[in-house]
Design an enzyme around this catalytic site. Structure first.
Site, PDB file in Angstrom:
ATOM      1  N   CYS A 274      -8.479   0.523  -4.725  1.00 56.39           N
ATOM      2  CA  CYS A 274      -8.324   1.364  -5.909  1.00 56.39           C
ATOM      3  C   CYS A 274      -9.384   1.011  -6.970  1.00 56.39           C
ATOM      4  O   CYS A 274     -10.557   1.273  -6.773  1.00 56.39           O
ATOM      5  CB  CYS A 274      -6.894   1.260  -6.450  1.00 56.39           C
ATOM      6  SG  CYS A 274      -6.450   2.639  -7.531  1.00 56.39           S
TER       7      CYS A 274
ATOM      8  N   HIS B 183      -3.068   2.270  -1.753  1.00 62.20           N
ATOM      9  CA  HIS B 183      -2.227   1.082  -1.955  1.00 62.20           C
ATOM     10  C   HIS B 183      -1.283   0.937  -0.763  1.00 62.20           C
ATOM     11  O   HIS B 183      -0.907   1.921  -0.131  1.00 62.20           O
ATOM     12  CB  HIS B 183      -1.403   1.212  -3.234  1.00 62.20           C
ATOM     13  CG  HIS B 183      -2.227   1.179  -4.482  1.00 62.20           C
ATOM     14  ND1 HIS B 183      -2.824   0.027  -4.936  1.00 62.20           N
ATOM     15  CD2 HIS B 183      -2.538   2.157  -5.364  1.00 62.20           C
ATOM     16  CE1 HIS B 183      -3.483   0.299  -6.063  1.00 62.20           C
ATOM     17  NE2 HIS B 183      -3.328   1.578  -6.344  1.00 62.20           N
TER      18      HIS B 183
END
Length: 480
Positions: A329, A423
């Site tokens: 991310c 994630h």
């Protein structure tokens, strides 16, 4: 409702165990926390964001999580500043002063009550969790998460105190004494948490607390190091490894000032081949076998940190030495050539150079991407799962995709370096085995079912609470 004498007394863990215990007893419980503050969040099936703790509690209850379980989420994004998420969507940033002392809390409380009512129509009982201390006198009249919420919900309230940190008599007595008479009537029991040693030695302590407060002590919960439940927020980082270890694959997670979603690495921590640790040390980065740059709530500020601390230089040197480097991310964005924030979503800085390892540029968008996803990792046919939470849009000079989501390319891979917006990617064994390939270790490559491991520990926690709490009294006080 389970409230505390302060933060980190174990409220979230107790609620998790109570949810599993009530499920085992034939109830249909659901967790609820009106307002949570955490950098660890999760995405619901309908693409909305909630606190990770409520997702864990819902999993323990055997149900899908929803924003009704955590209608207000605060995600710290700068000094005394947080992004406010309402019903799973960002509604803007606020300073701590404007949020806690401003006039908008009544609107938020109205929204919280709607969420609770909707949840109550679907599940029973609702297991509420408070936040911090119940006796913050300067904030109590604006509170939307503790006793004001308990009064609206007509909830039986149980006060949790952490005996391990000391001062348990003062914290319990003071917390109850500072309440007004109507609030004190809500308190049905006291729970002493994190007790070490011979529990029979606290029998006199229980009696003294009951005499002081006129409230029964419904249990003393022993400290249990052998029960694993995912941590709620950055306080859990204090318990994480900080140093290298001999004989295992050393994975260094860069401890960014605004690190988020460090639960991404829980599955890796449990692999017997791995020693995963968090660090800001250049020497540790130099010695690590694998380097991970995690998610961030303020990517530009954390990129500045990498440069100012000279960790960026060590990461680039590790890349030249062909070490494995992974960005998740915000960490993925930092691997690129530049990060821009023209709308000042996270920072006042317009643009900043990234590490320049991959040919990509990121622009922070005003709309947040939140969605669960299934994907194929590299060229593998196995279906993997994860979720996305990010504000940025990344463009590539020429993308070499790491993953495919619905046959669309995602992420980037370049030799031993890769990055992704997904994630939970390491919750998939195929990804872990690929990451650890090429290393020699004495530990066996055993099949590790992380989901089964979590379920086993929810059951262990439920048994631990049943053995040490007066559950009969708690169930007698249930309201519907």
């Amino acid at each position: 409702m389970f409230v505390g004498t302060g933060s980190d007394v174990g409220k979230s863990i107790v609620v998790t165990g109570i949810c599993r215990l009530l499920k085992q007893k034939g109830y249909t419980p659901a967790p609820f926390k009106a307002q949570n503050m955490s950098l660890n969040s999760y995405v619901t099936k309908d693409g909305l964001e909630i606190g990770r703790a409520q997702a864990v509690q819902a999993e323990a209850a055997g149900i899908d999580c929803s924003t009704n379980m955590n209608p207000v989420l605060l995600k710290p994004s700068g000094k005394n500043k947080s992004q406010v998420i309402l019903h799973g969507k960002p509604i803007g940033d606020q300073t701590a002063r404007s949020y806690f002392l401003g006039n908008n809390k009544q609107y938020l409380f109205d929204e919280v009550k709607k969420a609770f009512t909707s949840l109550k129509n679907e599940y029973s009982p609702i297991v509420l969790e408070g936040a911090g201390s119940i006796s913050e006198l300067n904030l109590k009249h604006r509170d939307i998460v503790n006793l004001r919420m308990a009064q609206y919900a007509d909830a039986s309230v149980y006060l949790i105190a952490d005996i391990d940190r000391g001062g348990v008599f003062a914290s319990v007595y003071g917390s109850i004494t500072l309440l007004d008479e109507e609030e004190r009537k809500l308190i049905k029991g006291i729970i002493i948490n994190k007790f070490r040693g011979d529990i029979t030695l606290f029998e006199d302590g229980k009696k003294l607390l009951e005499q002081l407060t006129n409230v029964p002590v419904l249990g003393v919960i022993p400290y249990a190091k052998d029960i694993y439940i995912e941590e709620e927020d950055s306080l859990g980082l204090d318990e994480k490894n900080k140093k290298l270890s001999e004989g295992k694959i050393n994975i260094a997670v860069v401890l960014l000032p605004f690190i988020s979603n460090f639960t991404d690495f829980n599955r890796l921590e449990k692999d017997k081949r791995v020693h995963l640790f968090y660090t800001r040390s250049k020497e540790d980065i130099k010695k690590a076998d694998i380097i991970i740059i995690p998610g961030s709530k303020n990517t530009i500020a954390d990129m500045q940190f990498l440069r100012n601390s000279e960790l960026a230089q060590e990461i680039l040197l590790a890349h030249e030495q062909k070490k494995k480097i992974v960005g998740i991310c915000g960490g993925f964005q930092m691997l690129g050539r530049s990060i821009s924030d023209p709308h000042h979503v996270e920072n006042d800085i317009q643009t900043i150079p990234g590490l320049g390892i991959i040919p990509a540029d990121t622009i922070m968008a005003s709309e947040k991407t939140t969605k669960q996803c299934v994907f194929h990792f590299k060229e593998n046919n196995e279906v993997c799962s994860g979720y996305e939470i990010h504000m940025g849009i990344t463009d590539f000079e020429e993308q070499v995709p790491l993953n495919f989501i619905d046959k669309k390319p995602e992420g980037y891979i370049k030799s031993n370096c890769w990055g992704t917006y997904i994630h939970g990617i390491f919750d998939n064994s195929i990804v872990v085995d690929d990451l650890l390939s090429g290393f020699n270790t004495n530990a066996p490559n055993e099949v590790f079912d992380y989901q089964a491991y979590k379920e086993e520990n929810y059951d262990k926690l439920a048994q631990h609470l049943e053995e040490n709490l007066d559950m009969e009294s708690i169930i007698e006080n249930l309201t519907y």
